[in-house]
Design an enzyme around this catalytic site. Structure first.
Site, PDB file in Angstrom:
ATOM      1  N   VAL A  47       0.838  -1.201   0.000  1.00  0.00           N
ATOM      2  CA  VAL A  47       0.000   0.000   0.000  1.00  0.00           C
ATOM      3  C   VAL A  47       0.877   1.256   0.000  1.00  0.00           C
ATOM      4  O   VAL A  47       0.566   2.249  -0.660  1.00  0.00           O
ATOM      5  CB  VAL A  47      -0.969   0.008   1.203  1.00  0.00           C
ATOM      6  CG1 VAL A  47      -1.758   1.316   1.260  1.00  0.00           C
ATOM      7  CG2 VAL A  47      -1.922  -1.177   1.129  1.00  0.00           C
ATOM      8  N   CYS A  48       1.995   1.201   0.711  1.00  0.00           N
ATOM      9  CA  CYS A  48       2.861   2.380   0.869  1.00  0.00           C
ATOM     10  C   CYS A  48       3.268   3.014  -0.463  1.00  0.00           C
ATOM     11  O   CYS A  48       3.142   4.231  -0.615  1.00  0.00           O
ATOM     12  CB  CYS A  48       4.086   2.038   1.702  1.00  0.00           C
ATOM     13  SG  CYS A  48       3.687   1.487   3.382  1.00  0.00           S
ATOM     14  N   PRO A  49       3.743   2.232  -1.454  1.00  0.00           N
ATOM     15  CA  PRO A  49       4.142   2.901  -2.697  1.00  0.00           C
ATOM     16  C   PRO A  49       2.972   3.551  -3.432  1.00  0.00           C
ATOM     17  O   PRO A  49       3.159   4.572  -4.089  1.00  0.00           O
ATOM     18  CB  PRO A  49       4.788   1.789  -3.527  1.00  0.00           C
ATOM     19  CG  PRO A  49       4.345   0.516  -2.916  1.00  0.00           C
ATOM     20  CD  PRO A  49       4.060   0.803  -1.471  1.00  0.00           C
TER      21      PRO A  49
END
Length: 188
Positions: A47-49
């Site tokens: 999810v972070c990228p």
């Protein structure tokens, strides 16, 4: 340690990867301009990228609004550089990617996951005096939306520039605001 709205950010010094260089950032770096501190759990994840890429897509607009962005994870600034160099999505980032391997910043903002050494997914909008104006924390699987972050910053900047006015739900730049008064009680 809980932080809250209208409190001043705590002192820190850290290394960051920024536009091809390793640089030092601190709480003093944030003074004098609006800032976003954007915590995420870890580099090279899922999810972070998507969140960091979405924020990168809005960075030019944020810069035009006088806002600087600091993404923070407990990874090192070296790891940030490696991720930046190896991912097309992360490679478009021009804002600061702060390494917080000591956990100082993450703990200062109260978003360290107990016993994990990872930051929660959390966003802080900070005014030019270093005072927290907005906080958003979401669960691991819930990605954030940079368009809504931009809207919230515009509202915070509007309210700061127009004492006595407030921005209602879903407020967009240029729309009507409210001036709280006795006359509005029970009328909304």
């Amino acid at each position: 340690m809980a932080v809250s709205i209208n409190t001043e950010i705590k002192p820190f010094v850290a290394q960051a990867f920024h536009q091809g260089q390793f640089v030092e950032v601190s709480d003093a770096s944030m003074k004098g301009k609006w800032s976003v501190v954007f915590f995420y759990p870890a580099d090279f994840t899922f999810v972070c990228p998507t969140e960091l890429g979405d924020l990168a897509d809005h960075y030019a607009e944020l810069q035009q609004m006088g806002v600087e962005v600091y993404s923070v994870s407990t990874d090192t600034h070296f790891t940030h550089k490696a991720w930046h160099d190896s991912s097309e999505t992360i490679g478009k980032i021009n804002y600061y990617m702060v390494g917080d391997q000591s956990g100082t910043i993450t703990n200062n903002f109260g978003v360290m996951r107990e016993g994990q050494g990872l930051a929660d997914r959390a966003t802080f909008i900070i005014d030019p005096e270093g005072i927290i104006q907005a906080i958003e924390v979401t669960a691991e699987g819930i990605g954030r939306n940079a368009s809504d972050l931009v809207r919230k910053i515009k509202a915070a900047q509007y309210v700061a520039a127009h004492p006595g006015e407030v921005c209602p739900a879903k407020w967009q730049e240029g729309e009507a605001t409210l001036a709280p008064s006795l006359d509005l009680v029970g009328k909304i």
